[in-house]
Design an enzyme around this catalytic site. Structure first.
Site, PDB file in Angstrom:
ATOM      1  N   ILE A  52       5.774   2.816  -3.661  1.00 39.29           N
ATOM      2  CA  ILE A  52       6.284   1.931  -4.715  1.00 39.29           C
ATOM      3  C   ILE A  52       5.264   0.831  -4.994  1.00 39.29           C
ATOM      4  O   ILE A  52       4.990   0.493  -6.150  1.00 39.29           O
ATOM      5  CB  ILE A  52       7.649   1.311  -4.330  1.00 39.29           C
ATOM      6  CG1 ILE A  52       8.685   2.422  -4.176  1.00 39.29           C
ATOM      7  CG2 ILE A  52       8.113   0.298  -5.369  1.00 39.29           C
ATOM      8  CD1 ILE A  52      10.052   1.957  -3.671  1.00 39.29           C
ATOM      9  N   ASP A  73      19.586   2.414 -10.561  1.00 40.84           N
ATOM     10  CA  ASP A  73      20.840   3.149 -10.765  1.00 40.84           C
ATOM     11  C   ASP A  73      21.340   2.944 -12.199  1.00 40.84           C
ATOM     12  O   ASP A  73      21.820   3.879 -12.837  1.00 40.84           O
ATOM     13  CB  ASP A  73      21.875   2.691  -9.730  1.00 40.84           C
ATOM     14  CG  ASP A  73      21.281   2.731  -8.334  1.00 40.84           C
ATOM     15  OD1 ASP A  73      20.751   3.782  -7.958  1.00 40.84           O
ATOM     16  OD2 ASP A  73      21.304   1.702  -7.636  1.00 40.84           O
ATOM     17  N   HIS A 128      23.808   0.097  -3.252  1.00 44.48           N
ATOM     18  CA  HIS A 128      22.807   1.101  -3.663  1.00 44.48           C
ATOM     19  C   HIS A 128      22.893   2.242  -2.652  1.00 44.48           C
ATOM     20  O   HIS A 128      22.137   2.315  -1.690  1.00 44.48           O
ATOM     21  CB  HIS A 128      21.412   0.471  -3.694  1.00 44.48           C
ATOM     22  CG  HIS A 128      20.330   1.478  -3.973  1.00 44.48           C
ATOM     23  ND1 HIS A 128      20.240   2.154  -5.164  1.00 44.48           N
ATOM     24  CD2 HIS A 128      19.323   1.950  -3.212  1.00 44.48           C
ATOM     25  CE1 HIS A 128      19.221   2.987  -5.125  1.00 44.48           C
ATOM     26  NE2 HIS A 128      18.651   2.887  -3.941  1.00 44.48           N
ATOM     27  N   ALA A 182       0.825  -1.218   0.000  1.00 46.20           N
ATOM     28  CA  ALA A 182       0.000   0.000   0.000  1.00 46.20           C
ATOM     29  C   ALA A 182       0.857   1.265   0.000  1.00 46.20           C
ATOM     30  O   ALA A 182       0.331   2.372   0.052  1.00 46.20           O
ATOM     31  CB  ALA A 182      -0.933   0.005   1.210  1.00 46.20           C
ATOM     32  N   ARG A 227      13.960   6.976   3.391  1.00 43.54           N
ATOM     33  CA  ARG A 227      14.660   8.068   4.078  1.00 43.54           C
ATOM     34  C   ARG A 227      13.980   9.391   3.752  1.00 43.54           C
ATOM     35  O   ARG A 227      13.296   9.527   2.734  1.00 43.54           O
ATOM     36  CB  ARG A 227      16.132   8.117   3.683  1.00 43.54           C
ATOM     37  CG  ARG A 227      16.399   8.455   2.234  1.00 43.54           C
ATOM     38  CD  ARG A 227      17.887   8.668   1.975  1.00 43.54           C
ATOM     39  NE  ARG A 227      18.179   8.637   0.558  1.00 43.54           N
ATOM     40  CZ  ARG A 227      19.260   9.169   0.002  1.00 43.54           C
ATOM     41  NH1 ARG A 227      20.152   9.788   0.754  1.00 43.54           N
ATOM     42  NH2 ARG A 227      19.462   9.089  -1.292  1.00 43.54           N
ATOM     43  N   ASN A 243      14.997  -0.683   9.626  1.00 42.25           N
ATOM     44  CA  ASN A 243      14.515  -1.557   8.552  1.00 42.25           C
ATOM     45  C   ASN A 243      15.101  -2.954   8.626  1.00 42.25           C
ATOM     46  O   ASN A 243      14.453  -3.924   8.224  1.00 42.25           O
ATOM     47  CB  ASN A 243      14.817  -0.937   7.180  1.00 42.25           C
ATOM     48  CG  ASN A 243      13.872   0.220   6.863  1.00 42.25           C
ATOM     49  OD1 ASN A 243      12.868   0.408   7.534  1.00 42.25           O
ATOM     50  ND2 ASN A 243      14.189   0.979   5.837  1.00 42.25           N
ATOM     51  N   ASN A 269      15.313  -0.029   1.631  1.00 37.06           N
ATOM     52  CA  ASN A 269      16.693   0.404   1.917  1.00 37.06           C
ATOM     53  C   ASN A 269      17.132   0.181   3.349  1.00 37.06           C
ATOM     54  O   ASN A 269      16.290   0.180   4.245  1.00 37.06           O
ATOM     55  CB  ASN A 269      16.815   1.903   1.586  1.00 37.06           C
ATOM     56  CG  ASN A 269      17.080   2.130   0.124  1.00 37.06           C
ATOM     57  OD1 ASN A 269      17.857   1.410  -0.479  1.00 37.06           O
ATOM     58  ND2 ASN A 269      16.410   3.140  -0.445  1.00 37.06           N
TER      59      ASN A 269
HETATM   60  P1  NAD Z   1       6.375   4.041   1.666  1.00 32.15           P
HETATM   61  O1  NAD Z   1       6.558   4.522   3.056  1.00 32.15           O
HETATM   62  O2  NAD Z   1       5.512   4.821   0.740  1.00 32.15           O
HETATM   63  O3  NAD Z   1       5.808   2.567   1.684  1.00 32.15           O
HETATM   64  C1  NAD Z   1       6.376   1.572   2.478  1.00 32.15           C
HETATM   65  C2  NAD Z   1       5.243   0.663   2.881  1.00 32.15           C
HETATM   66  O4  NAD Z   1       5.824  -0.427   3.584  1.00 32.15           O
HETATM   67  C3  NAD Z   1       4.220   1.323   3.799  1.00 32.15           C
HETATM   68  O5  NAD Z   1       2.916   1.165   3.257  1.00 32.15           O
HETATM   69  C4  NAD Z   1       4.382   0.594   5.118  1.00 32.15           C
HETATM   70  O6  NAD Z   1       3.152   0.438   5.811  1.00 32.15           O
HETATM   71  C5  NAD Z   1       4.930  -0.756   4.641  1.00 32.15           C
HETATM   72  N1  NAD Z   1       5.674  -1.502   5.640  1.00 32.15           N
HETATM   73  C6  NAD Z   1       6.469  -1.033   6.635  1.00 32.15           C
HETATM   74  N2  NAD Z   1       6.936  -2.049   7.370  1.00 32.15           N
HETATM   75  C7  NAD Z   1       6.456  -3.177   6.826  1.00 32.15           C
HETATM   76  C8  NAD Z   1       6.569  -4.561   7.142  1.00 32.15           C
HETATM   77  N3  NAD Z   1       7.286  -4.972   8.189  1.00 32.15           N
HETATM   78  N4  NAD Z   1       5.917  -5.454   6.371  1.00 32.15           N
HETATM   79  C9  NAD Z   1       5.168  -5.039   5.329  1.00 32.15           C
HETATM   80  N5  NAD Z   1       4.997  -3.766   4.979  1.00 32.15           N
HETATM   81  C10 NAD Z   1       5.643  -2.840   5.724  1.00 32.15           C
HETATM   82  O7  NAD Z   1       7.839   3.832   1.064  1.00 32.15           O
HETATM   83  P2  NAD Z   1       8.238   3.626  -0.465  1.00 32.15           P
HETATM   84  O8  NAD Z   1       8.488   4.952  -1.068  1.00 32.15           O
HETATM   85  O9  NAD Z   1       7.281   2.684  -1.114  1.00 32.15           O
HETATM   86  O10 NAD Z   1       9.673   2.949  -0.298  1.00 32.15           O
HETATM   87  C11 NAD Z   1       9.817   1.669   0.240  1.00 32.15           C
HETATM   88  C12 NAD Z   1      11.296   1.348   0.442  1.00 32.15           C
HETATM   89  O11 NAD Z   1      11.963   1.274  -0.824  1.00 32.15           O
HETATM   90  C13 NAD Z   1      12.064   2.412   1.238  1.00 32.15           C
HETATM   91  O12 NAD Z   1      12.969   1.784   2.123  1.00 32.15           O
HETATM   92  C14 NAD Z   1      12.816   3.178   0.163  1.00 32.15           C
HETATM   93  O13 NAD Z   1      13.960   3.827   0.669  1.00 32.15           O
HETATM   94  C15 NAD Z   1      13.170   2.043  -0.767  1.00 32.15           C
HETATM   95  N6  NAD Z   1      13.570   2.400  -2.136  1.00 32.15           N
HETATM   96  C16 NAD Z   1      14.556   1.673  -2.717  1.00 32.15           C
HETATM   97  C17 NAD Z   1      14.941   1.940  -4.016  1.00 32.15           C
HETATM   98  C18 NAD Z   1      16.036   1.143  -4.676  1.00 32.15           C
HETATM   99  O14 NAD Z   1      16.438   1.520  -5.786  1.00 32.15           O
HETATM  100  N7  NAD Z   1      16.543   0.058  -4.104  1.00 32.15           N
HETATM  101  C19 NAD Z   1      14.302   2.960  -4.724  1.00 32.15           C
HETATM  102  C20 NAD Z   1      13.287   3.687  -4.105  1.00 32.15           C
HETATM  103  C21 NAD Z   1      12.930   3.394  -2.794  1.00 32.15           C
HETATM  104  C1  LMR Z   2      16.460   5.976  -4.636  1.00 31.31           C
HETATM  105  O1  LMR Z   2      17.581   5.700  -5.048  1.00 31.31           O
HETATM  106  O2  LMR Z   2      15.696   6.755  -5.220  1.00 31.31           O
HETATM  107  C2  LMR Z   2      15.979   5.304  -3.378  1.00 31.31           C
HETATM  108  O3  LMR Z   2      16.955   4.486  -2.829  1.00 31.31           O
HETATM  109  C3  LMR Z   2      15.431   6.262  -2.385  1.00 31.31           C
HETATM  110  C4  LMR Z   2      16.519   7.030  -1.678  1.00 31.31           C
HETATM  111  O4  LMR Z   2      16.497   7.077  -0.433  1.00 31.31           O
HETATM  112  O5  LMR Z   2      17.372   7.615  -2.353  1.00 31.31           O
END
Ligand code: NAD
Ligand code: LMR
Length: 329
Positions: free
Chosen positions: A16, A159, A187, A13, A92, A105, A131
């Site tokens: 992403i 990336d 990352h 929800a 973050r 996390n 992350n």
């Molecule tokens: P968000 O806060 O919009 O959504 C995260 C969701 O995870 C929330 O709905 C929350 O309720 C849920 N959640 C939290 N703990 C949970 C658990 N234990 N089990 C199940 N669900 C849980 O965040 P987002 O923007 O969707 O980002 C999610 C993650 O992805 C973040 O850590 C963000 O930094 C990371 N991210 C990584 C990349 C990458 O390239 N690797 C890119 C963008 C974001």
């Molecule tokens: C990104 O690369 O966009 C994500 O990992 C979110 C962040 O914290 O930069």
């Protein structure tokens, strides 16, 4: 129609999740002939929002959507899972580094690693997005007793995609012309987009973009800092581009879309010791994939002194992160 692929999405929800699940349901992750069963996990307070997402999925009338499970119980979410997209984690905010999320996390991934080991299908594959993604994948793998560690990956594809767009703009070519672009390492701001081995229109990239100062300076820092730039601009971390990259990552790995002949893609996978990266660290590498679940780290690439030094720094950071969570491994 074949048996549905059971795809778990955690944090379904969230930002992403909302950009991801409709694309999975429409066939973009596993192709137009493969039905999917979505297993959506959220924390209890987000279950109402998750119900809303599920209503919209119904309203999409996706022919490939064979069923849905909505739950706050990891065991139920991972029951028979073939592919787990571990997205759910805190993002973050401004002024933070991704590594600042480690303690909060990291704990999510101990329990989810165990739940995957206990409940998922034998052919389970895991892609971690939450992350700090590399180290969270390490934690999940370490807690998933009995699941081969090579089934765990973290996403550095965003990336790679970011780097390709920057390079295509600079060279004035279509992004499809930029190939063989690996992102090594973590990352994080230490990641290393490897312009030395990349190609544009089949030529060595450095023959097409001769401005080495730009490659080692502005290009590198733009890619390394792109996540922060998105947060600063949007007030929230990247979501649609992250979901898009995850579609690419899984489609190439096990969604029936092998890496094109002669090309490679970037995945963070457990090191086998290649390129001097300590065995077991989840590190971005160039890989080839068969689209059916197998990947191979590309061997024998020559790294310039510049890239080699940067690889050393990003690996050192991965080791520091690993040491910081040693109690979870
Ligand atoms: P968000 O806060 O919009 O959504 C995260 C969701 O995870 C929330 O709905 C929350 O309720 C849920 N959640 C939290 N703990 C949970 C658990 N234990 N089990 C199940 N669900 C849980 O965040 P987002 O923007 O969707 O980002 C999610 C993650 O992805 C973040 O850590 C963000 O930094 C990371 N991210 C990584 C990349 C990458 O390239 N690797 C890119 C963008 C974001
Ligand atoms: C990104 O690369 O966009 C994500 O990992 C979110 C962040 O914290 O930069």
């Amino acid at each position: 129609m074949s048996t549905p692929v059971r795809v778990a999405v955690t944090g379904a929800a969230g930002q992403i999740g909302y950009a991801l699940v409709f694309r999975i349901a429409s066939g973009q992750m596993f192709g137009p002939d493969t039905p999917v069963h979505l297993q959506l996990l959220e924390i209890t307070p987000a279950l109402d929002a998750l119900q809303g997402v599920a209503m919209e999925l119904e309203d999409g009338a996706f022919p490939l959507l064979a069923g849905m499970t909505l739950t706050d119980d990891a065991a139920e979410a991972f029951d028979g899972t073939n592919v787990a997209c571990l997205v759910g984690a805190k993002p973050r905010g401004p002024g933070m580094e991704r590594a600042d999320l480690l303690k909060d996390n990291g704990a999510i991934f101990t329990g989810q690693g165990r739940a995957l080991a206990d409940n998922a299908a034998d052919d389970l594959k895991v892609a971690v997005v939450g992350n700090p993604a590399n180290t969270n994948a390490l934690i999940a793998a370490a807690n998933a007793e009995g699941v081969p560690t090579e089934r765990f990956s973290a996403m550095v594809r965003l990336d790679e995609n970011r780097a390709k767009s920057q390079l295509a703009n600079k060279a004035g070519v279509s992004v499809a012309e930029v190939t063989n672009l690996a992102v090594w390492g973590n990352h994080s701001p230490t990641m290393v987009p490897d312009f030395d081995n990349a190609r544009i229109g089949g030529q060595p990239l450095t023959d097409v973009i001769e401005d080495r100062g730009w490659l080692e300076g502005e290009f590198l820092s733009t890619v390394q800092q792109r996540g922060k730039a998105i947060i600063d601009a949007r007030g929230a971390s990247s979501a649609a581009s992250a979901a898009n990259a995850l579609i690419d990552h899984v489609a190439n790995w096990c969604g029936g879309k092998p890496t094109p002949e002669g090309d490679w893609v970037s995945m963070a996978v457990p090191s086998d010791g290649s390129y001097g990266v300590p065995e077991g660290l989840i590190c971005g590498f160039p890989v080839t994939t068969d689209g059916a679940g197998a990947y191979r780290i590309v061997e024998g690439l020559e790294l310039s002194g510049f890239t080699q030094a940067k690889l050393g720094s990003t690996v050192a950071e991965l080791e520091e992160e690993r040491d910081a969570v040693s109690d979870m491994l």
